[in-house]
Motif scaffolding. Structure first.
Motif, PDB file in Angstrom:
ATOM      1  N   LEU A  29       0.861  -1.299   0.069  1.00 24.21           N
ATOM      2  CA  LEU A  29      -0.047  -0.019   0.013  1.00 24.21           C
ATOM      3  C   LEU A  29       0.836   1.142  -0.061  1.00 24.21           C
ATOM      4  O   LEU A  29       0.536   2.227  -0.570  1.00 24.21           O
ATOM      5  N   SER A  30       2.056   1.436   0.719  1.00 21.42           N
ATOM      6  CA  SER A  30       2.846   2.182   0.724  1.00 21.42           C
ATOM      7  C   SER A  30       4.221   2.044   1.446  1.00 21.42           C
ATOM      8  O   SER A  30       4.299   0.873   1.765  1.00 21.42           O
ATOM      9  N   ASN A  32       7.192   3.639   3.395  1.00 22.50           N
ATOM     10  CA  ASN A  32       7.871   4.826   3.941  1.00 22.50           C
ATOM     11  C   ASN A  32       9.167   5.137   3.799  1.00 22.50           C
ATOM     12  O   ASN A  32       9.537   6.508   3.831  1.00 22.50           O
ATOM     13  N   ARG A  99       9.600  -0.409   6.874  1.00 24.68           N
ATOM     14  CA  ARG A  99       8.279   0.323   7.177  1.00 24.68           C
ATOM     15  C   ARG A  99       7.405   0.347   5.872  1.00 24.68           C
ATOM     16  O   ARG A  99       6.800   1.407   5.410  1.00 24.68           O
ATOM     17  N   LEU A 101       3.794  -0.667   4.467  1.00 23.92           N
ATOM     18  CA  LEU A 101       2.437  -0.880   4.523  1.00 23.92           C
ATOM     19  C   LEU A 101       1.941  -1.857   3.692  1.00 23.92           C
ATOM     20  O   LEU A 101       1.707  -1.522   2.493  1.00 23.92           O
ATOM     21  N   GLY A 105      -0.699  -5.720   6.716  1.00 23.60           N
ATOM     22  CA  GLY A 105      -0.132  -4.981   7.988  1.00 23.60           C
ATOM     23  C   GLY A 105       1.309  -4.621   7.547  1.00 23.60           C
ATOM     24  O   GLY A 105       1.547  -4.519   6.456  1.00 23.60           O
ATOM     25  N   TRP A 106       1.884  -4.141   8.701  1.00 29.07           N
ATOM     26  CA  TRP A 106       3.225  -3.526   8.338  1.00 29.07           C
ATOM     27  C   TRP A 106       4.353  -4.757   8.434  1.00 29.07           C
ATOM     28  O   TRP A 106       4.329  -5.697   8.976  1.00 29.07           O
ATOM     29  N   ARG A 108       8.736  -5.132   7.690  1.00 27.83           N
ATOM     30  CA  ARG A 108      10.004  -4.247   8.195  1.00 27.83           C
ATOM     31  C   ARG A 108      11.166  -4.870   7.149  1.00 27.83           C
ATOM     32  O   ARG A 108      11.193  -6.236   7.249  1.00 27.83           O
TER      33      ARG A 108
END
Length: 121
Positions: A29-30, A32, A99, A101, A105-106, A108
């Motif tokens: 979704l994105s 960071n 980070r 998304l 969920g998130w 890493r």
């Protein structure tokens, strides 16, 4: 899961230029944070440059003024334009996404497989 695929490495003479690309794929979704790291033989992996989703950038002192990081958020792709390359830039360059998304969920700390950059006459 996230897959990162790098491209653009190769052999270049001192003073030359290369452009690295890294495309992220998966249920994203994105993202960071996206960055480029490098590791030369016998040395630790080090940060080269990083960029946030908002466009904030960070560079290693050794590449400031020569390298430029940019990203296309719509394509989940990060670029590294490397100008005035020096022999000491020779290393394997790795793409990193952190980070992230996902639809689940998130996530890493994802890494690409690396691309070799060799600066030599």
């Amino acid at each position: 899961q996230v897959q990162l695929v790098e491209s653009g490495g190769g052999l270049v003479q001192p003073g030359g230029s290369l452009r690295l690309s890294c495309a992220a794929s998966g249920s994203i979704l994105s993202i960071n944070y996206m960055g480029w790291y490098r590791q030369a033989p016998g040395k630790q992996r080090e940060l080269v440059a990083a960029v946030t989703s908002g466009g904030s950038t960070n560079y290693a002192d050794s590449v400031k003024g020569r390298f430029t990081i940019s990203r296309d958020n719509a394509k989940n792709t990060v670029y590294l334009q490397m100008n005035n390359l020096k022999p000491e830039d020779t290393a394997v360059y790795y793409c990193n996404a952190d980070r992230v998304l996902l639809v689940t969920g998130w996530g890493r700390d994802y890494w690409g497989q690396g691309t070799q950059v060799t600066v030599s006459s």
